[in-house]
Design a protein around this motif. Structure first.
Motif, PDB file in Angstrom:
ATOM      1  N   PRO A   1       0.758  -1.136   0.104  1.00 34.91           N
ATOM      2  CA  PRO A   1      -0.109   0.103   0.048  1.00 34.91           C
ATOM      3  C   PRO A   1       0.900   1.247   0.020  1.00 34.91           C
ATOM      4  O   PRO A   1       2.057   1.104   0.568  1.00 34.91           O
ATOM      5  N   VAL A   2       0.261   2.306  -0.657  1.00 38.05           N
ATOM      6  CA  VAL A   2       1.092   3.546  -0.565  1.00 38.05           C
ATOM      7  C   VAL A   2       0.778   4.247   0.909  1.00 38.05           C
ATOM      8  O   VAL A   2      -0.301   4.007   1.313  1.00 38.05           O
ATOM      9  N   CYS A   3       1.806   4.971   1.302  1.00 39.20           N
ATOM     10  CA  CYS A   3       1.549   5.768   2.487  1.00 39.20           C
ATOM     11  C   CYS A   3       0.662   6.842   2.401  1.00 39.20           C
ATOM     12  O   CYS A   3       0.772   7.546   1.596  1.00 39.20           O
ATOM     13  N   ASP A   4      -0.526   6.677   3.097  1.00 39.89           N
ATOM     14  CA  ASP A   4      -1.558   7.857   3.036  1.00 39.89           C
ATOM     15  C   ASP A   4      -0.991   9.050   3.618  1.00 39.89           C
ATOM     16  O   ASP A   4      -1.662   9.952   3.770  1.00 39.89           O
ATOM     17  N   ARG A   5       0.164   9.124   4.440  1.00 40.64           N
ATOM     18  CA  ARG A   5       0.567  10.516   4.893  1.00 40.64           C
ATOM     19  C   ARG A   5       1.114  11.215   3.973  1.00 40.64           C
ATOM     20  O   ARG A   5       1.459  12.568   4.185  1.00 40.64           O
ATOM     21  N   GLU A   6       1.529  10.797   2.774  1.00 37.13           N
ATOM     22  CA  GLU A   6       2.362  11.435   1.732  1.00 37.13           C
ATOM     23  C   GLU A   6       1.214  12.140   0.799  1.00 37.13           C
ATOM     24  O   GLU A   6       0.373  11.505   0.367  1.00 37.13           O
ATOM     25  N   PRO A   7       1.604  13.317   0.277  1.00 40.16           N
ATOM     26  CA  PRO A   7       0.905  14.070  -0.774  1.00 40.16           C
ATOM     27  C   PRO A   7       0.840  13.025  -2.064  1.00 40.16           C
ATOM     28  O   PRO A   7       1.907  12.178  -2.244  1.00 40.16           O
ATOM     29  N   ILE A   8      -0.223  13.325  -2.777  1.00 42.99           N
ATOM     30  CA  ILE A   8      -0.209  12.351  -4.233  1.00 42.99           C
ATOM     31  C   ILE A   8       0.143  13.336  -5.178  1.00 42.99           C
ATOM     32  O   ILE A   8      -0.532  14.414  -5.749  1.00 42.99           O
ATOM     33  N   HIS A   9       1.441  13.074  -5.816  1.00 38.46           N
ATOM     34  CA  HIS A   9       1.804  13.871  -7.021  1.00 38.46           C
ATOM     35  C   HIS A   9       1.592  12.917  -8.316  1.00 38.46           C
ATOM     36  O   HIS A   9       1.894  11.764  -8.495  1.00 38.46           O
ATOM     37  N   TYR A  10       1.067  13.689  -9.226  1.00 38.06           N
ATOM     38  CA  TYR A  10       0.395  12.950 -10.360  1.00 38.06           C
ATOM     39  C   TYR A  10       0.607  13.710 -11.709  1.00 38.06           C
ATOM     40  O   TYR A  10       0.618  15.023 -11.470  1.00 38.06           O
ATOM     41  N   ARG A  11       0.730  13.123 -12.796  1.00 36.81           N
ATOM     42  CA  ARG A  11       0.423  13.725 -14.115  1.00 36.81           C
ATOM     43  C   ARG A  11      -0.525  13.003 -14.945  1.00 36.81           C
ATOM     44  O   ARG A  11      -0.286  11.788 -14.781  1.00 36.81           O
ATOM     45  N   VAL A  12      -0.963  13.720 -15.946  1.00 38.53           N
ATOM     46  CA  VAL A  12      -2.037  13.133 -16.710  1.00 38.53           C
ATOM     47  C   VAL A  12      -1.342  13.383 -18.128  1.00 38.53           C
ATOM     48  O   VAL A  12      -1.112  14.474 -18.787  1.00 38.53           O
ATOM     49  N   HIS A  13      -1.114  12.162 -19.030  1.00 38.44           N
ATOM     50  CA  HIS A  13      -0.625  12.073 -20.172  1.00 38.44           C
ATOM     51  C   HIS A  13      -1.456  11.574 -21.379  1.00 38.44           C
ATOM     52  O   HIS A  13      -2.320  10.665 -20.860  1.00 38.44           O
ATOM     53  N   ASP A  14      -1.408  12.150 -22.538  1.00 38.44           N
ATOM     54  CA  ASP A  14      -2.056  11.541 -23.491  1.00 38.44           C
ATOM     55  C   ASP A  14      -1.518  10.055 -23.942  1.00 38.44           C
ATOM     56  O   ASP A  14      -0.305  10.122 -23.920  1.00 38.44           O
TER      57      ASP A  14
ATOM     58  N   GLY B   1     -12.237  12.006 -26.512  1.00 36.32           N
ATOM     59  CA  GLY B   1     -11.796  11.139 -27.766  1.00 36.32           C
ATOM     60  C   GLY B   1     -10.393  10.726 -27.515  1.00 36.32           C
ATOM     61  O   GLY B   1      -9.914   9.943 -28.386  1.00 36.32           O
ATOM     62  N   ARG B   2      -9.602  11.483 -26.587  1.00 36.17           N
ATOM     63  CA  ARG B   2      -8.301  11.006 -26.404  1.00 36.17           C
ATOM     64  C   ARG B   2      -8.167   9.930 -25.190  1.00 36.17           C
ATOM     65  O   ARG B   2      -9.006  10.167 -24.149  1.00 36.17           O
ATOM     66  N   LEU B   3      -7.295   8.943 -25.220  1.00 37.53           N
ATOM     67  CA  LEU B   3      -6.953   8.080 -24.055  1.00 37.53           C
ATOM     68  C   LEU B   3      -5.998   8.792 -23.163  1.00 37.53           C
ATOM     69  O   LEU B   3      -4.739   9.083 -23.729  1.00 37.53           O
ATOM     70  N   LEU B   4      -6.415   8.931 -22.025  1.00 40.72           N
ATOM     71  CA  LEU B   4      -5.443   9.582 -20.997  1.00 40.72           C
ATOM     72  C   LEU B   4      -4.629   8.353 -20.005  1.00 40.72           C
ATOM     73  O   LEU B   4      -5.489   7.446 -19.864  1.00 40.72           O
TER      74      LEU B   4
END
Length: 85
Positions: free
Chosen positions: A15-28, A61-64
């Motif tokens: 499991p991911v530690c729930d105390r840490e922020p969630i850093h994310y990126r969305v790509h085509d 129409g784009r898959l992300l």
């Protein structure tokens, strides 16, 4: 007890530690182009899903692809959401 799906064993994962922020990126998915990025508070998966959905709606129409990272996009980005094309 190991996890199975359709009688197939899933790989071990921690499991991911729930105390840490969630850093994310969305790509085509096709071009790899960055469509958005952000940092959410720990356990705030709803904010991540909402940003993903907004990006998907703006780019129908784009898959992300949504990827989680170990750090934010950079100090110069103080916003919680990145560019939306």
């Amino acid at each position: 007890m190991p996890d199975t799906w359709n009688d197939r064993l899933l790989a071990d994962a921690s499991p991911v530690c729930d105390r840490e922020p969630i850093h994310y990126r969305v790509h085509d998915a096709d071009s790899g182009r960055l469509m958005g990025f952000g940092t959410a508070r720990s356990s705030d998966y709803v904010a991540v899903a909402d940003h993903y959905r907004q990006t998907q709606n703006a780019n129908s129409g784009r898959l992300l692809v949504l990827r989680r990272y170990d750090r934010p996009a950079g100090d110069e980005f103080s916003r919680t959401e990145g560019p939306e094309a």
